[in-house]
Design a protein around this motif. Structure first.
Motif, PDB file in Angstrom:
ATOM      1  N   HIS A  68       0.833  -1.205   0.000  1.00  0.00           N
ATOM      2  CA  HIS A  68       0.000   0.000   0.000  1.00  0.00           C
ATOM      3  C   HIS A  68       0.870   1.259   0.000  1.00  0.00           C
ATOM      4  O   HIS A  68       0.662   2.180  -0.796  1.00  0.00           O
ATOM      5  CB  HIS A  68      -0.916  -0.008   1.215  1.00  0.00           C
ATOM      6  CG  HIS A  68      -1.707   1.239   1.399  1.00  0.00           C
ATOM      7  ND1 HIS A  68      -2.632   1.688   0.471  1.00  0.00           N
ATOM      8  CD2 HIS A  68      -1.709   2.163   2.411  1.00  0.00           C
ATOM      9  CE1 HIS A  68      -3.176   2.819   0.896  1.00  0.00           C
ATOM     10  NE2 HIS A  68      -2.635   3.118   2.071  1.00  0.00           N
ATOM     11  N   ILE A  69       1.872   1.276   0.878  1.00  0.00           N
ATOM     12  CA  ILE A  69       2.730   2.458   0.978  1.00  0.00           C
ATOM     13  C   ILE A  69       3.557   2.633  -0.290  1.00  0.00           C
ATOM     14  O   ILE A  69       3.732   3.751  -0.793  1.00  0.00           O
ATOM     15  CB  ILE A  69       3.651   2.343   2.216  1.00  0.00           C
ATOM     16  CG1 ILE A  69       2.804   2.331   3.496  1.00  0.00           C
ATOM     17  CG2 ILE A  69       4.659   3.487   2.251  1.00  0.00           C
ATOM     18  CD1 ILE A  69       3.604   2.080   4.746  1.00  0.00           C
ATOM     19  N   ALA A  70       4.055   1.516  -0.835  1.00  0.00           N
ATOM     20  CA  ALA A  70       4.868   1.581  -2.055  1.00  0.00           C
ATOM     21  C   ALA A  70       4.068   2.126  -3.232  1.00  0.00           C
ATOM     22  O   ALA A  70       4.638   2.714  -4.162  1.00  0.00           O
ATOM     23  CB  ALA A  70       5.422   0.200  -2.392  1.00  0.00           C
ATOM     24  N   GLY A  71       2.747   1.945  -3.197  1.00  0.00           N
ATOM     25  CA  GLY A  71       1.911   2.413  -4.299  1.00  0.00           C
ATOM     26  C   GLY A  71       1.547   3.884  -4.215  1.00  0.00           C
ATOM     27  O   GLY A  71       0.901   4.417  -5.142  1.00  0.00           O
ATOM     28  N   ILE A  72       1.941   4.550  -3.141  1.00  0.00           N
ATOM     29  CA  ILE A  72       1.661   5.985  -2.995  1.00  0.00           C
ATOM     30  C   ILE A  72       2.804   6.774  -3.622  1.00  0.00           C
ATOM     31  O   ILE A  72       3.961   6.616  -3.208  1.00  0.00           O
ATOM     32  CB  ILE A  72       1.501   6.368  -1.513  1.00  0.00           C
ATOM     33  CG1 ILE A  72       0.337   5.572  -0.885  1.00  0.00           C
ATOM     34  CG2 ILE A  72       1.256   7.866  -1.365  1.00  0.00           C
ATOM     35  CD1 ILE A  72       0.202   5.788   0.612  1.00  0.00           C
ATOM     36  N   PRO A  73       2.555   7.623  -4.613  1.00  0.00           N
ATOM     37  CA  PRO A  73       3.630   8.371  -5.292  1.00  0.00           C
ATOM     38  C   PRO A  73       4.406   9.259  -4.334  1.00  0.00           C
ATOM     39  O   PRO A  73       3.881   9.711  -3.306  1.00  0.00           O
ATOM     40  CB  PRO A  73       2.877   9.202  -6.337  1.00  0.00           C
ATOM     41  CG  PRO A  73       1.562   8.514  -6.513  1.00  0.00           C
ATOM     42  CD  PRO A  73       1.233   7.922  -5.177  1.00  0.00           C
ATOM     43  N   ALA A  74       5.661   9.518  -4.660  1.00  0.00           N
ATOM     44  CA  ALA A  74       6.531  10.347  -3.815  1.00  0.00           C
ATOM     45  C   ALA A  74       5.936  11.727  -3.578  1.00  0.00           C
ATOM     46  O   ALA A  74       6.016  12.273  -2.467  1.00  0.00           O
ATOM     47  CB  ALA A  74       7.915  10.455  -4.448  1.00  0.00           C
ATOM     48  N   GLU A  75       5.338  12.312  -4.638  1.00  0.00           N
ATOM     49  CA  GLU A  75       4.769  13.649  -4.477  1.00  0.00           C
ATOM     50  C   GLU A  75       3.584  13.652  -3.509  1.00  0.00           C
ATOM     51  O   GLU A  75       3.277  14.680  -2.872  1.00  0.00           O
ATOM     52  CB  GLU A  75       4.336  14.216  -5.824  1.00  0.00           C
ATOM     53  CG  GLU A  75       3.314  13.388  -6.593  1.00  0.00           C
ATOM     54  CD  GLU A  75       3.952  12.373  -7.522  1.00  0.00           C
ATOM     55  OE1 GLU A  75       3.247  11.928  -8.454  1.00  0.00           O
ATOM     56  OE2 GLU A  75       5.146  12.038  -7.322  1.00  0.00           O
ATOM     57  N   GLU A  76       2.916  12.496  -3.383  1.00  0.00           N
ATOM     58  CA  GLU A  76       1.797  12.414  -2.464  1.00  0.00           C
ATOM     59  C   GLU A  76       2.288  12.386  -1.019  1.00  0.00           C
ATOM     60  O   GLU A  76       1.655  12.950  -0.116  1.00  0.00           O
ATOM     61  CB  GLU A  76       0.960  11.176  -2.759  1.00  0.00           C
ATOM     62  CG  GLU A  76      -0.330  11.073  -1.970  1.00  0.00           C
ATOM     63  CD  GLU A  76      -1.293  12.225  -2.219  1.00  0.00           C
ATOM     64  OE1 GLU A  76      -2.192  12.424  -1.379  1.00  0.00           O
ATOM     65  OE2 GLU A  76      -1.154  12.952  -3.236  1.00  0.00           O
ATOM     66  N   HIS A  77       3.433  11.746  -0.781  1.00  0.00           N
ATOM     67  CA  HIS A  77       4.038  11.784   0.557  1.00  0.00           C
ATOM     68  C   HIS A  77       4.354  13.230   0.939  1.00  0.00           C
ATOM     69  O   HIS A  77       4.104  13.652   2.079  1.00  0.00           O
ATOM     70  CB  HIS A  77       5.314  10.949   0.590  1.00  0.00           C
ATOM     71  CG  HIS A  77       5.067   9.473   0.504  1.00  0.00           C
ATOM     72  ND1 HIS A  77       4.641   8.719   1.569  1.00  0.00           N
ATOM     73  CD2 HIS A  77       5.193   8.603  -0.534  1.00  0.00           C
ATOM     74  CE1 HIS A  77       4.511   7.456   1.206  1.00  0.00           C
ATOM     75  NE2 HIS A  77       4.847   7.351  -0.074  1.00  0.00           N
ATOM     76  N   ALA A  78       4.905  13.989  -0.003  1.00  0.00           N
ATOM     77  CA  ALA A  78       5.233  15.393   0.249  1.00  0.00           C
ATOM     78  C   ALA A  78       3.967  16.193   0.529  1.00  0.00           C
ATOM     79  O   ALA A  78       3.947  17.072   1.402  1.00  0.00           O
ATOM     80  CB  ALA A  78       5.989  15.969  -0.942  1.00  0.00           C
ATOM     81  N   ARG A  79       2.913  15.911  -0.188  1.00  0.00           N
ATOM     82  CA  ARG A  79       1.642  16.612   0.023  1.00  0.00           C
ATOM     83  C   ARG A  79       1.089  16.350   1.412  1.00  0.00           C
ATOM     84  O   ARG A  79       0.610  17.265   2.103  1.00  0.00           O
ATOM     85  CB  ARG A  79       0.641  16.170  -1.045  1.00  0.00           C
ATOM     86  CG  ARG A  79      -0.766  16.730  -0.889  1.00  0.00           C
ATOM     87  CD  ARG A  79      -1.719  15.933  -1.758  1.00  0.00           C
ATOM     88  NE  ARG A  79      -3.087  16.367  -1.627  1.00  0.00           N
ATOM     89  CZ  ARG A  79      -4.138  15.619  -1.859  1.00  0.00           C
ATOM     90  NH1 ARG A  79      -3.956  14.366  -2.268  1.00  0.00           N
ATOM     91  NH2 ARG A  79      -5.372  16.072  -1.730  1.00  0.00           N
TER      92      ARG A  79
END
Length: 287
Positions: A159-170
């Motif tokens: 699940h976490i791996a499927g979240i884009p890097a830019e979404e983590h920043a958001r």
């Protein structure tokens, strides 16, 4: 709590096949059903309902081998309204049918009567802070995953791996309330849920109660109240899982607090993939 758990075990033995009112028992012992079931599950390594089922089937197996009662009598004595329902439960525990047990004498799987003992040696000091927080609003990306007690949960990893890097920043930019930063939130599950039970996992952050939640994010609202915040550092995920166990075996039996309904929250202060420094937030109330 240790004394209460042992009294519960004694009540289970005395109750035989009758239904046990766990909520009433908890109230009589000055605690809650939620906390009692959570502590039993954590210390026994199995849900309370599973222990009751195993004990019933252990006693039923002994009666069948002795051959003094009919199959229906044994089923009714242990709380089952039909031979069919009893046979399903019996096979689930012993791996053989009641008829096979009566004919062959086994093999039968025995669940010994539990006895809880507390040994606190102080070898692993626990850093704990009690804090009172207003209503929490946890927002992020949620997914249903099976409960896994030991090792890395691959479903959460995926699940976490499927979240884009830019979404983590958001998400980090949205964080404006305690606990700060990106959080691993496990939704409130049944207090004695067995491994494999589906639960809600949210990868997200905490925001102000009046914040406008983006439409594409999931949200979990948590009532205001007290939290016990445990800190730990070491190999991942063993350190976090050992910390979970230590709260049940060492901290709660030794402190005037009990769990209240609410999610568990892990805040990572440092994470390298194999090593983590983290905080474990558990919703609590005075015992």
């Amino acid at each position: 709590m240790i004394g209460t758990l042992n009294a519960l075990v004694d009540r289970i033995e005395a109750a035989a096949g009758t239904e046990l009112d766990v909520a009433d028992f908890a109230r009589a012992h000055g605690t809650t059903e939620y906390h009692l079931r959570r502590m039993f599950s954590a210390l026994a390594g199995m849900p309370l309902s599973e222990y009751i089922r195993r004990r019933r089937m252990t006693l039923a197996g002994a009666e069948l081998v002795a051959g003094a009662s009919s199959l229906l009598d044994v089923a009714v004595r242990h709380g089952y309204g039909s031979v069919e329902a009893f046979a399903r439960a019996f096979r689930a525990v012993h791996g053989i049918s009641p008829a096979d047990a009566r004919r062959d004498g086994g093999p039968l799987r025995t669940q010994p009567t539990l006895r809880f003992r507390l040994s606190v040696e102080g070898r692993s000091p626990m850093d704990v802070t009690i804090t009172t927080a207003p209503e929490l609003v946890l927002v992020g990306h949620a997914v249903e995953v099976p409960l896994i007690h030991e090792g890395v949960n691959p479903h959460i990893q995926q699940h976490i791996a499927g979240i884009p890097a830019e979404e983590h920043a958001r998400l980090k930019a949205l964080s404006d309330a305690e606990p700060a930063g990106v959080l691993a939130v496990t939704g409130d599950t049944p207090p004695d849920a067995p491994e494999g039970t589906m639960l809600t996992y949210l990868h997200g952050v905490s925001v102000q109660p009046d914040a406008e939640v983006p439409a594409d994010l999931d949200a979990i609202r948590v009532d205001a109240g007290s939290w016990a915040v445990f800190t730990a550092s070491g190999p991942f995920p063993e350190t976090l899982q050992n910390l979970w166990a230590a709260t049940a075996t060492e901290w709660f039996p030794s402190n005037p607090w009990r769990l209240r309904p609410g999610p568990s929250i892990v805040r990572y202060l440092e994470f390298t993939g194999t090593h983590a420094s983290c905080e474990l937030w558990l919703a609590v109330e005075p015992a």
